[in-house]
Scaffold this motif. Sequence first.
Motif, PDB file in Angstrom:
ATOM      1  N   ASN A 170       0.803  -1.227   0.000  1.00  0.00           N
ATOM      2  CA  ASN A 170       0.000   0.000   0.000  1.00  0.00           C
ATOM      3  C   ASN A 170       0.832   1.272   0.000  1.00  0.00           C
ATOM      4  OD1 ASN A 170      -3.002  -0.751   0.313  1.00  0.00           O
ATOM      5  ND2 ASN A 170      -2.005  -2.077   1.802  1.00  0.00           N
ATOM      6  N   TYR A 171       2.150   1.118  -0.151  1.00  0.00           N
ATOM      7  CA  TYR A 171       3.038   2.284  -0.146  1.00  0.00           C
ATOM      8  C   TYR A 171       2.769   3.168  -1.368  1.00  0.00           C
ATOM      9  CZ  TYR A 171       7.368   4.978  -0.373  1.00  0.00           C
ATOM     10  OH  TYR A 171       8.294   5.992  -0.457  1.00  0.00           O
ATOM     11  N   LYS A 172       2.425   4.415  -1.121  1.00  0.00           N
ATOM     12  CA  LYS A 172       2.122   5.401  -2.163  1.00  0.00           C
ATOM     13  C   LYS A 172       0.994   4.941  -3.089  1.00  0.00           C
ATOM     14  CE  LYS A 172       6.540   7.863  -2.372  1.00  0.00           C
ATOM     15  NZ  LYS A 172       7.675   8.288  -3.219  1.00  0.00           N
ATOM     16  N   GLU A 173       0.002   4.309  -2.535  1.00  0.00           N
ATOM     17  CA  GLU A 173      -1.175   3.892  -3.305  1.00  0.00           C
ATOM     18  C   GLU A 173      -2.408   4.570  -2.717  1.00  0.00           C
ATOM     19  OE1 GLU A 173      -1.488   2.207  -6.024  1.00  0.00           O
ATOM     20  OE2 GLU A 173       0.605   1.590  -6.265  1.00  0.00           O
ATOM     21  N   GLY A 174      -2.539   5.840  -2.944  1.00  0.00           N
ATOM     22  CA  GLY A 174      -3.628   6.600  -2.341  1.00  0.00           C
ATOM     23  C   GLY A 174      -5.010   6.172  -2.798  1.00  0.00           C
ATOM     24  N   GLY A 175      -5.165   5.790  -4.074  1.00  0.00           N
ATOM     25  CA  GLY A 175      -6.493   5.467  -4.591  1.00  0.00           C
ATOM     26  C   GLY A 175      -6.876   4.011  -4.496  1.00  0.00           C
ATOM     27  N   PHE A 176      -5.944   3.130  -4.155  1.00  0.00           N
ATOM     28  CA  PHE A 176      -6.220   1.696  -4.096  1.00  0.00           C
ATOM     29  C   PHE A 176      -5.822   1.131  -2.747  1.00  0.00           C
ATOM     30  CE2 PHE A 176      -5.840   2.601  -8.597  1.00  0.00           C
ATOM     31  CZ  PHE A 176      -6.859   1.848  -9.165  1.00  0.00           C
ATOM     32  N   LEU A 177      -6.564   0.134  -2.332  1.00  0.00           N
ATOM     33  CA  LEU A 177      -6.262  -0.564  -1.092  1.00  0.00           C
ATOM     34  C   LEU A 177      -5.909  -2.011  -1.421  1.00  0.00           C
ATOM     35  CD1 LEU A 177      -6.201  -0.692   2.019  1.00  0.00           C
ATOM     36  CD2 LEU A 177      -8.626  -1.350   1.935  1.00  0.00           C
ATOM     37  N   PHE A 178      -4.742  -2.457  -0.931  1.00  0.00           N
ATOM     38  CA  PHE A 178      -4.285  -3.825  -1.187  1.00  0.00           C
ATOM     39  C   PHE A 178      -4.320  -4.637   0.094  1.00  0.00           C
ATOM     40  CE2 PHE A 178      -2.622  -1.390  -4.675  1.00  0.00           C
ATOM     41  CZ  PHE A 178      -2.676  -2.250  -5.758  1.00  0.00           C
ATOM     42  N   LYS A 179      -4.696  -5.890  -0.057  1.00  0.00           N
ATOM     43  CA  LYS A 179      -4.825  -6.799   1.085  1.00  0.00           C
ATOM     44  C   LYS A 179      -3.992  -8.050   0.820  1.00  0.00           C
ATOM     45  CE  LYS A 179      -6.966  -7.751   5.037  1.00  0.00           C
ATOM     46  NZ  LYS A 179      -6.885  -6.873   6.231  1.00  0.00           N
ATOM     47  N   THR A 180      -3.224  -8.481   1.815  1.00  0.00           N
ATOM     48  CA  THR A 180      -2.401  -9.683   1.658  1.00  0.00           C
ATOM     49  C   THR A 180      -3.281 -10.925   1.552  1.00  0.00           C
ATOM     50  OG1 THR A 180      -0.632  -8.661   2.970  1.00  0.00           O
ATOM     51  CG2 THR A 180      -0.540 -11.052   2.651  1.00  0.00           C
ATOM     52  N   GLN A 181      -3.053 -11.695   0.492  1.00  0.00           N
ATOM     53  CA  GLN A 181      -3.790 -12.946   0.297  1.00  0.00           C
ATOM     54  C   GLN A 181      -3.007 -14.123   0.874  1.00  0.00           C
ATOM     55  OE1 GLN A 181      -7.100 -12.219  -0.424  1.00  0.00           O
ATOM     56  NE2 GLN A 181      -7.081 -13.759  -2.041  1.00  0.00           N
ATOM     57  N   THR A 182      -1.816 -14.339   0.370  1.00  0.00           N
ATOM     58  CA  THR A 182      -0.941 -15.408   0.872  1.00  0.00           C
ATOM     59  C   THR A 182       0.422 -14.808   1.183  1.00  0.00           C
ATOM     60  OG1 THR A 182      -0.184 -16.017  -1.345  1.00  0.00           O
ATOM     61  CG2 THR A 182      -2.129 -17.167  -0.496  1.00  0.00           C
ATOM     62  N   GLU A 183       1.123 -15.472   2.080  1.00  0.00           N
ATOM     63  CA  GLU A 183       2.425 -14.972   2.507  1.00  0.00           C
ATOM     64  C   GLU A 183       3.215 -16.127   3.107  1.00  0.00           C
ATOM     65  OE1 GLU A 183       3.350 -10.868   4.680  1.00  0.00           O
ATOM     66  OE2 GLU A 183       2.602 -12.386   6.082  1.00  0.00           O
ATOM     67  N   TYR A 184       4.413 -16.342   2.578  1.00  0.00           N
ATOM     68  CA  TYR A 184       5.238 -17.409   3.134  1.00  0.00           C
ATOM     69  C   TYR A 184       6.706 -17.015   3.059  1.00  0.00           C
ATOM     70  CZ  TYR A 184       5.564 -18.686  -1.823  1.00  0.00           C
ATOM     71  OH  TYR A 184       5.747 -18.650  -3.194  1.00  0.00           O
ATOM     72  N   PHE A 185       7.488 -17.622   3.948  1.00  0.00           N
ATOM     73  CA  PHE A 185       8.903 -17.301   4.024  1.00  0.00           C
ATOM     74  C   PHE A 185       9.656 -17.934   2.858  1.00  0.00           C
ATOM     75  CE2 PHE A 185       7.540 -17.096   8.516  1.00  0.00           C
ATOM     76  CZ  PHE A 185       7.867 -15.773   8.755  1.00  0.00           C
ATOM     77  N   GLY A 186      10.621 -17.175   2.314  1.00  0.00           N
ATOM     78  CA  GLY A 186      11.399 -17.635   1.178  1.00  0.00           C
ATOM     79  C   GLY A 186      12.671 -18.354   1.587  1.00  0.00           C
ATOM     80  N   LYS A 187      13.532 -18.609   0.595  1.00  0.00           N
ATOM     81  CA  LYS A 187      14.735 -19.417   0.801  1.00  0.00           C
ATOM     82  C   LYS A 187      15.688 -18.796   1.811  1.00  0.00           C
ATOM     83  CE  LYS A 187      14.685 -21.446  -3.839  1.00  0.00           C
ATOM     84  NZ  LYS A 187      15.434 -21.576  -5.125  1.00  0.00           N
TER      85      LYS A 187
END
Length: 231
Positions: A170-187
């Motif tokens: 959501n950094y510098k996204e004034g007109g849009f809202l983003f929501k985390t769907q999936t998230e996992y740790f990488g290598k």
Amino acid sequence: MSKLQKKALFCLAGVLSFSCALAIAAALGIQLWIKGTVLCKTGALLVNATGEELQKFIGEIQYGLFYGQRVKFCGLGGRPTTFSFFPDLLNVIPASMHVSVIIFTTALVAFALIGTGFFMFNAFGNPYETLHGPVGLYLWCFISCSCGSLVLILFSSEVKMHNLSEKIANYKEGGFLFKTQTEYFGKSFWIVLVCTLTHFLNIFLIRLAGYEFPFSKSKDMDSPGAIDFMY
């Protein structure tokens, strides 16, 4: 245990410690700590997207400790952008926690290299002081384990408790809202975990070589003659 067997164990521990230092140094600079997907919630709500249509609003994000990349989908195709934590995101993320993760990761590399030197010194040299002998090996392995554990705990807390991915999306996204769907740790995250466990294994290799844990030493072992020479 014979001298040759002790040298073999210390050489093995030294190689493992050096491998960990190289692996963590590589993991420190790449953007494979977190991978996930983010939903453009604003765009999906505007068209009331459901089912397969919702996939057109799901983008991707991945990042490390210094920089990362995100691909945003808001129904009109992907918009790939790159970002840097320093100095762009310092006002958005928990900066003190993030800097602490970097410091402890760097310290983990340094202590792994120091541990490597001590293992090789005990294998081929003549350890003449307490910290050059088994106590020193236990000390550096313990410090490395502690640094690795702190990195894992702090980074996990930063990502999960402070919603790091969502703040980045959501950094510098004034007109849009983003929501985390999936998230996992990488290598990179798992490399740190494996290396932390490896340093823990080195502690048992020292014990296998026949040297008691420092806190379990008897008083008789405190005499000067007992700690002057390991072999």
